[in-house]
Design an enzyme around this catalytic site. Structure first.
Site, PDB file in Angstrom:
ATOM      1  N   ASP A  57     -10.522  -8.858   6.628  1.00 50.51           N
ATOM      2  CA  ASP A  57      -9.713  -8.791   5.517  1.00 50.51           C
ATOM      3  C   ASP A  57     -10.758  -8.712   4.436  1.00 50.51           C
ATOM      4  OD1 ASP A  57      -7.964  -9.226   3.589  1.00 50.51           O
ATOM      5  OD2 ASP A  57      -6.985 -10.948   4.493  1.00 50.51           O
ATOM      6  N   ASN A  63      -3.435   2.020  -7.342  1.00 52.61           N
ATOM      7  CA  ASN A  63      -2.637   3.178  -7.874  1.00 52.61           C
ATOM      8  C   ASN A  63      -2.820   3.432  -9.425  1.00 52.61           C
ATOM      9  OD1 ASN A  63      -0.518   1.936  -9.113  1.00 52.61           O
ATOM     10  ND2 ASN A  63       0.055   1.389  -7.073  1.00 52.61           N
ATOM     11  N   GLY A  73      -0.413  -2.816   0.959  1.00 46.92           N
ATOM     12  CA  GLY A  73      -1.704  -2.350   1.674  1.00 46.92           C
ATOM     13  C   GLY A  73      -2.817  -3.438   1.191  1.00 46.92           C
ATOM     14  N   VAL A  74      -4.224  -2.812   0.850  1.00 42.45           N
ATOM     15  CA  VAL A  74      -5.214  -3.810   0.221  1.00 42.45           C
ATOM     16  C   VAL A  74      -4.751  -3.983  -1.182  1.00 42.45           C
ATOM     17  CG1 VAL A  74      -7.559  -3.602  -0.725  1.00 42.45           C
ATOM     18  CG2 VAL A  74      -6.748  -2.147   1.410  1.00 42.45           C
ATOM     19  N   ASP A  75      -4.111  -3.222  -1.918  1.00 43.94           N
ATOM     20  CA  ASP A  75      -3.636  -3.636  -3.161  1.00 43.94           C
ATOM     21  C   ASP A  75      -2.693  -4.936  -3.243  1.00 43.94           C
ATOM     22  OD1 ASP A  75      -3.480  -3.516  -6.085  1.00 43.94           O
ATOM     23  OD2 ASP A  75      -2.228  -1.647  -5.882  1.00 43.94           O
ATOM     24  N   SER A  82      -7.907   5.456   0.314  1.00 45.02           N
ATOM     25  CA  SER A  82      -6.978   6.258   0.683  1.00 45.02           C
ATOM     26  C   SER A  82      -6.475   6.623   1.893  1.00 45.02           C
ATOM     27  CB  SER A  82      -7.574   7.681   0.035  1.00 45.02           C
ATOM     28  OG  SER A  82      -7.417   7.989  -1.452  1.00 45.02           O
ATOM     29  N   GLY A  97      -4.724   4.747   4.164  1.00 42.94           N
ATOM     30  CA  GLY A  97      -3.433   3.964   4.505  1.00 42.94           C
ATOM     31  C   GLY A  97      -2.356   4.942   3.921  1.00 42.94           C
ATOM     32  N   VAL A  98      -1.509   4.305   2.946  1.00 44.35           N
ATOM     33  CA  VAL A  98      -0.507   5.116   2.504  1.00 44.35           C
ATOM     34  C   VAL A  98      -0.640   6.099   1.868  1.00 44.35           C
ATOM     35  CG1 VAL A  98       1.220   4.691   0.555  1.00 44.35           C
ATOM     36  CG2 VAL A  98       0.883   2.813   1.641  1.00 44.35           C
TER      37      VAL A  98
END
Ligand code: AR6
Length: 189
Positions: free
Chosen positions: A22, A36, A44-46, A133, A135-136
């Site tokens: 993590d 973004n 996600g990470v964000d 980039s 993931g989503v």
């Protein structure tokens, strides 16, 4: 070094490490966020970074938005890291995968490179990247991992100030995709 969850190689004076885990738990000077352009958070990470770091990160992101109107794809901005162990969060925006003909590879390269530049500006010597980039945003991780690794390797050959660059992947599958780079990665590009 290899214990199944962590691999590392040395390039020049920089240790490149691959870890499954993590990113919010990393004890490094700076962690990179796969953000973004709005800088207002997401999944996600964000989402994980904003949750673990607390509201001060979003406050700083909003201030940056007011000043420069968000963060274009491939660029990066820096905030402090709130309650995280890191000192800084470098928010970068990777490209959305559109099939490969929309300059995605260059934009991803820029996201890594500009994050490294921000780390240098802040005199951070240890830095952790997520797999931006993939993931989503749907960038195929086989291609993205090669770009990530090559961009970091090229950068540290030019700027050897970094002690460690850590690639933090979330899943076993992603670890397996990145692994060959850490076995063969010290060779020519
Ligand atoms: N630590 C490390 N890696 C993680 C973590 C974590 N805590 N959580 C997820 N991953 P993504 P993107 C992995 O979707 O593709 C957000 O909504 C995840 O499994 O976070 O760049 C933003 O606001 C994947 O391998 O980032 C943007 O709108 C990788 O991190 C959009 O998603 C990246 O997945 C950005 O999409």
């Amino acid at each position: 070094m290899s214990d199944g969850r962590s691999l590392s190689i040395t390039i020049g004076s920089t240790l490149l490490t691959l870890t499954q885990g993590d990113i919010t738990q990393q004890e490094v000077d700076a962690i990179v966020n796969a953000a973004n352009s709005s800088l207002l958070g997401g999944g996600g990470v964000d989402g994980a970074i904003h949750r673990a770091g607390g509201p001060s990160i979003l406050e700083e992101c909003k201030a940056i938005r007011e000043k420069q109107g968000g963060c274009p794809t491939g660029e990066a901005v820096v905030t402090s890291a709130g309650k995280l162990k890191a000192r800084f969060v470098i928010h970068t925006v990777g490209p959305v995968w559109k099939g490969g003909s929309a300059n995605e590879e260059n934009l991803l390269r820029n996201a890594y490179r500009n994050s490294l530049e921000k780390a240098r500006e802040k005199s951070a010597t240890t830095l952790a990247f997520p797999s931006i980039s993939t993931g989503v945003y749907g960038f195929p991780i086989e291609r993205a991992s090669k770009i990530a690794f090559a961009t970091v390797r090229e950068y540290i050959r030019t700027y050897p100030h970094l002690h460690e660059v850590r690639f933090v992947v979330f899943s076993r599958h992603d670890f397996e995709v990145y692994s060959p780079l850490f076995r063969d990665g010290a060779g020519p590009p």
